[in-house]
Design an enzyme around this catalytic site. Structure first.
Site, PDB file in Angstrom:
ATOM      1  N   GLY A 126      54.171  41.180 -42.317  1.00  0.00           N
ATOM      2  CA  GLY A 126      52.835  40.766 -41.888  1.00  0.00           C
ATOM      3  C   GLY A 126      52.570  39.319 -42.232  1.00  0.00           C
ATOM      4  O   GLY A 126      53.474  38.547 -42.565  1.00  0.00           O
ATOM      5  N   GLY A 127      51.282  38.945 -42.156  1.00  0.00           N
ATOM      6  CA  GLY A 127      50.900  37.557 -42.367  1.00  0.00           C
ATOM      7  C   GLY A 127      51.296  37.014 -43.729  1.00  0.00           C
ATOM      8  O   GLY A 127      51.720  35.864 -43.842  1.00  0.00           O
ATOM      9  N   ALA A 128      51.190  37.832 -44.770  1.00  0.00           N
ATOM     10  CA  ALA A 128      51.501  37.343 -46.116  1.00  0.00           C
ATOM     11  C   ALA A 128      52.972  37.015 -46.275  1.00  0.00           C
ATOM     12  O   ALA A 128      53.341  36.121 -47.052  1.00  0.00           O
ATOM     13  CB  ALA A 128      51.085  38.381 -47.150  1.00  0.00           C
ATOM     14  N   GLY A 166      50.003  39.709 -58.291  1.00  0.00           N
ATOM     15  CA  GLY A 166      49.502  38.585 -57.527  1.00  0.00           C
ATOM     16  C   GLY A 166      48.245  37.871 -57.988  1.00  0.00           C
ATOM     17  O   GLY A 166      47.788  36.969 -57.287  1.00  0.00           O
ATOM     18  N   ILE A 197      52.712  40.788 -54.616  1.00  0.00           N
ATOM     19  CA  ILE A 197      51.564  39.898 -54.428  1.00  0.00           C
ATOM     20  C   ILE A 197      50.227  40.636 -54.480  1.00  0.00           C
ATOM     21  O   ILE A 197      49.172  40.010 -54.422  1.00  0.00           O
ATOM     22  CB  ILE A 197      51.678  39.049 -53.143  1.00  0.00           C
ATOM     23  CG1 ILE A 197      51.528  39.914 -51.891  1.00  0.00           C
ATOM     24  CG2 ILE A 197      52.981  38.269 -53.117  1.00  0.00           C
ATOM     25  CD1 ILE A 197      51.337  39.080 -50.620  1.00  0.00           C
ATOM     26  N   LYS A 235      43.539  34.157 -39.994  1.00  0.00           N
ATOM     27  CA  LYS A 235      44.416  33.063 -40.433  1.00  0.00           C
ATOM     28  C   LYS A 235      45.181  32.419 -39.275  1.00  0.00           C
ATOM     29  O   LYS A 235      45.538  31.242 -39.352  1.00  0.00           O
ATOM     30  CB  LYS A 235      45.388  33.555 -41.506  1.00  0.00           C
ATOM     31  CG  LYS A 235      44.719  33.846 -42.842  1.00  0.00           C
ATOM     32  CD  LYS A 235      45.745  34.190 -43.908  1.00  0.00           C
ATOM     33  CE  LYS A 235      45.085  34.449 -45.253  1.00  0.00           C
ATOM     34  NZ  LYS A 235      46.075  34.688 -46.323  1.00  0.00           N
ATOM     35  N   ASN A 252      44.914  29.081 -44.221  1.00  0.00           N
ATOM     36  CA  ASN A 252      43.927  29.726 -45.093  1.00  0.00           C
ATOM     37  C   ASN A 252      42.922  28.739 -45.670  1.00  0.00           C
ATOM     38  O   ASN A 252      42.024  29.127 -46.408  1.00  0.00           O
ATOM     39  CB  ASN A 252      44.613  30.511 -46.209  1.00  0.00           C
ATOM     40  CG  ASN A 252      45.090  29.618 -47.345  1.00  0.00           C
ATOM     41  OD1 ASN A 252      45.449  28.465 -47.140  1.00  0.00           O
ATOM     42  ND2 ASN A 252      45.108  30.163 -48.559  1.00  0.00           N
TER      43      ASN A 252
END
Length: 259
Positions: free
Chosen positions: A118-120, A217, A194, A56, A77
């Site tokens: 993290g990324g999320a 999620g 999520i 991503k 994304n």
């Protein structure tokens, strides 16, 4: 290839099933090794793609422009190839915003604890800021980069009113794990996780038992795919398809309809 998903490991992805319910196109799953990834991106041989872990952020140098959400989050994304120019979007932002709205959780002015850095978490943080959260704290095991540790959270921040889990703790097959014991958080009104597999995590099960609102999620997963599909086809799709497809996917995944 015209439309699809790139990532390193895609064996358990539901994106193909979701996208092919959303629109009349073939959606391919393209697992790419670290060596294959730059070759694929340099060829630009696609109309539009989604991007998942771990690429991503890695895709950004290959793009010609980023939209506002992608630039703010620092991750992409969704990529659309129009006349050879690649534009990056982040529909995780819209997907999480839909998840919050659909479970009728009011974020404005609330103290929100976001588990994971993290990324999320980046998309989640951006949505919470836009929705006017009063105070946002990130929580991590190490406490680095401005986060508090889980120990500090349990000691100093039990007045949190909304908790969002962006970590993989509790994801299938490790369904007996939970990132946090909710017992001390007596002011907490809602817990959003999520994770979409399982449909009920240990964290949200405890939240329900304590009388808190909960959501997991799967609706976010379907919503972000819907918004990506709109970018793919330069069209508008009614949000009403999201709960319909969410129930269909839940039936496929869990052997029952999602409540």
């Amino acid at each position: 290839m015209e439309y699809g998903l790139i990532g390193e490991k895609l064996g358990h992805s539901y994106s193909k099933l979701i996208h092919e319910k959303l629109a009349d196109y073939t959606y391919d799953l393209i697992p790419l090794s670290r060596e294959e990834f730059p070759v694929f991106m340099e060829k630009r041989d696609f109309k539009a793609i989604n991007v998942t872990i771990p690429y991503k952020k890695d895709v950004i140098p290959y793009l010609d422009r980023l939209d506002g959400s992608a630039a703010a989050i620092g991750a992409v994304n969704t990529i659309v190839n129009k006349n050879g120019l690649l534009t990056g979007h982040n529909t995780d932002f819209s997907g999480f915003a839909y998840m919050v709205r659909s479970c009728s959780v009011s974020v404005a002015g609330r103290k929100v604890l976001v588990l994971g850095t993290g990324g999320a978490s980046a998309a989640v943080l951006a949505v919470l800021k836009e929705m006017g959260a009063g105070e946002i704290l990130t929580v991590s095991r190490t406490g680095k980069d401005g986060a508090v540790t889980y120990e500090e959270c349990a000691r100093l921040h039990t007045d949190g009113e909304i908790i969002v889990n962006t970590t993989p703790v509790g994801m299938y097959p490790h369904v007996d794990a939970s990132p946090l014991d909710l017992t001390p958080f007596r002011n907490c009104q809602a817990v959003l996780d999520i994770i979409y597999n399982p449909g009920e995590t240990k964290l949200t099960a405890q939240a329900k038992a304590l009388g808190m609102k909960t959501a997991t999620g799967l609706s976010m997963l379907v919503a972000q795919a819907k918004y990506a599909c709109e970018f793919f086809l330069e069209t508008s799709i009614d949000d009403g398809v999201i709960p319909v497809i969410t129930r269909q996917i839940a039936d496929t995944m869990y052997g029952r309809e999602e409540n």
